[in-house]
Design an enzyme around this catalytic site. Sequence first.
Site, PDB file in Angstrom:
ATOM      1  N   SER A 293       0.841  -1.197   0.000  1.00  0.00           N
ATOM      2  CA  SER A 293       0.000   0.000   0.000  1.00  0.00           C
ATOM      3  C   SER A 293       0.876   1.248   0.000  1.00  0.00           C
ATOM      4  CB  SER A 293      -0.952  -0.020   1.197  1.00  0.00           C
ATOM      5  OG  SER A 293      -1.965   0.954   1.042  1.00  0.00           O
ATOM      6  N   ASN A 294       0.348   2.375   0.389  1.00  0.00           N
ATOM      7  CA  ASN A 294       1.087   3.646   0.420  1.00  0.00           C
ATOM      8  C   ASN A 294       0.471   4.528   1.504  1.00  0.00           C
ATOM      9  OD1 ASN A 294      -1.053   5.453  -0.812  1.00  0.00           O
ATOM     10  ND2 ASN A 294      -0.891   3.846  -2.360  1.00  0.00           N
ATOM     11  N   PRO A 295       1.111   5.662   1.849  1.00  0.00           N
ATOM     12  CA  PRO A 295       0.638   6.439   3.023  1.00  0.00           C
ATOM     13  C   PRO A 295      -0.538   7.381   2.778  1.00  0.00           C
ATOM     14  CG  PRO A 295       2.936   6.978   2.422  1.00  0.00           C
ATOM     15  CD  PRO A 295       2.353   6.224   1.293  1.00  0.00           C
TER      16      PRO A 295
END
Length: 222
Positions: A25-27
């Site tokens: 995923s990513n932030p």
Amino acid sequence: MKKSIRIVVTAGPTREHLDPVRFLSNPSTGKMGFAIAAEAARRGHDVTLVAGPVSLETPRGVKRVDVVSAREMLAAAVEAVEASAASGGCAFIATAAVADWRPARCAARKLKKGSMSATLQLRRNPDVLKTVSRLARRLAPASFKLVGFAAETGDPVAEASRKCREKRLSFIVANDVTEKGCGFGTDTNRVVFVYPDGSERRFPLMSKRRVAANIIKEIEQC
Ligand code: CTP
């Protein structure tokens, strides 16, 4: 009073699971997309928000569809756009930080480190915005507005300009995520609107709510 537009917004990250407890995923926190949905609803538009996993409250008056993966986001976006396009004026605003890759396999049960390979095989995910752009040209070419985001670390305007042309957008919102006050999870942003002919509209650092208002006003006018 402006004519009400059906607006579909994607927001947040996607998660691409390897097994029930691990994912890529990513932030992204979804703040920009939720601010756009809130502002659009406040201005009287009919808003569907397709949200990846985030911990934000649904803005008042907004219809929310929760998704996890890129493929789920695509399916929900296409469904919302098809329903909206039938009614005439429609816009799609892609703020989501969609994972471009997913693990080739997702195990049904938790993987054990002893039996896991150190190499992860990946498959390309669909591009939600590009797919909706193609669909929009088929459904309602004249009345459909398409807006993308380009969160970059290099030259945001050059990258945004390329993406605007490739995805055939009405305009794209570019920003440099390494700049103070502009990264993931901030409440502010400094953006540039980049148009298909290469022209630009630059804004100073401002709250995401004000960025959202500028985006919705631009859609109402174009
Ligand atoms: N986007 C999308 N689906 C994807 C990737 C991107 O809908 N699989 C949308 C984003 O929501 C954003 C725009 O496309 O509005 C640009 O996303 P970005 O990640 O910056 O660009 P990519 O197309 O992934 O290009 P690159 O990897 O070259 O930066």
